[in-house]
Design an enzyme around this catalytic site. Sequence first.
Site, PDB file in Angstrom:
ATOM      1  CG  ASP A   1      -2.028   1.018   1.146  1.00 46.65           C
ATOM      2  OD1 ASP A   1      -2.420   1.392   0.022  1.00 46.65           O
ATOM      3  OD2 ASP A   1      -2.510   1.445   2.212  1.00 46.65           O
TER       4      ASP A   1
ATOM      5  CG  ASN B   1       0.975   4.080   4.108  1.00 49.44           C
ATOM      6  OD1 ASN B   1       0.601   4.559   5.177  1.00 49.44           O
ATOM      7  ND2 ASN B   1       0.304   3.126   3.478  1.00 49.44           N
TER       8      ASN B   1
ATOM      9  CG  ASP C   1      -0.027   0.911   7.377  1.00 51.85           C
ATOM     10  OD1 ASP C   1      -0.084  -0.235   7.853  1.00 51.85           O
ATOM     11  OD2 ASP C   1      -1.044   1.543   7.016  1.00 51.85           O
TER      12      ASP C   1
END
Length: 329
Positions: free
Chosen positions: A202, A207, A218
């Site tokens: 992701d 992030n 993350d």
Amino acid sequence: MTTTPAFNFHALTPDLILDALQHVGLYAESGLTELNSYENRVFQFMGESRQRYVVKFYRPERWSEAQLREEHAYAAALNEAEIPLIAPLSLAGDTLNAYHGYFFAVFPSAGGRQYEVDNLDQLEMVGRYLGRIHQIGSQDVFKARPTLGLDEYVIHPRQVLETCALIPDGQRHAFLAAADNLINAIQQHWHTQWQPLRLHGDCHPGNILWRDGPCFVDLDDARNGPAVQDLWMLLHGDKAEQRIQLDILLEAYEEFSGFDQRELALIEPLRAMRMVHYLAWVARRWEDPAFPRSFPWMTEGSFWERQTAVFREQLNQLQEPPLQLTPMY
């Protein structure tokens, strides 16, 4: 409406959080500040030593213990390779702890500036570190965590959306027809060959923190998949702008990892898969009070009308030639 099993975070009271922290030897000297997280519950606090920490309580029934341990092991491997990624701390002899039915992990609180999406120098440095991340990620594959694929990202989400009570009756037929057309096109484009490796999963700008360079956070969505999954969310703007960004990103990336350019044909299918998966994810979580509070527009007919238009536009994108690197003469 189809939802996940009836488990919620109601039992996760401040007292339980403080007791869980004391269980692993941490005592909060400040109050708990809840941070922005929908899937899990994440809190910042200050310990006795005046050091700031972040504790993450994982949503039960989403990842198994084995899958969470794979995430932590991957984070540790990246840290051992001196890649700037915020990894969980080992407390009471373990990075993954359990308390009253919740798995949780504690991380150092990392400050930093927002990654600048229009800064090509920052993009180049991110590309270099992603090459290093994939250099480690390609040495093995996750055994417990899934491999990115159509079942998880479009087939099961389509089943959720079929019975989603958030979609007004007047919008349902047009929306589902647009979703079906998009999914059919995704399936036709998903035959591109790619070698699975362990991904961040992701890697969007939110992030990435920026200090002296990028710091990745993350790994909650880490899974096996094609390398391009960790690259395409860093591209934005029109095709000409994306081509410039892609040239810079991949030139830096390939200092450490090879890249199969056939994977560029997956960028728009992956974008489409994320669109379908996102809507179904919110629908699945609607019984969690955090979701109606955070996504109130999901109950509006105009929202679903716009999503129908977005799906149709993305279908057009899938019919265009894929993004390519600038030709070298």
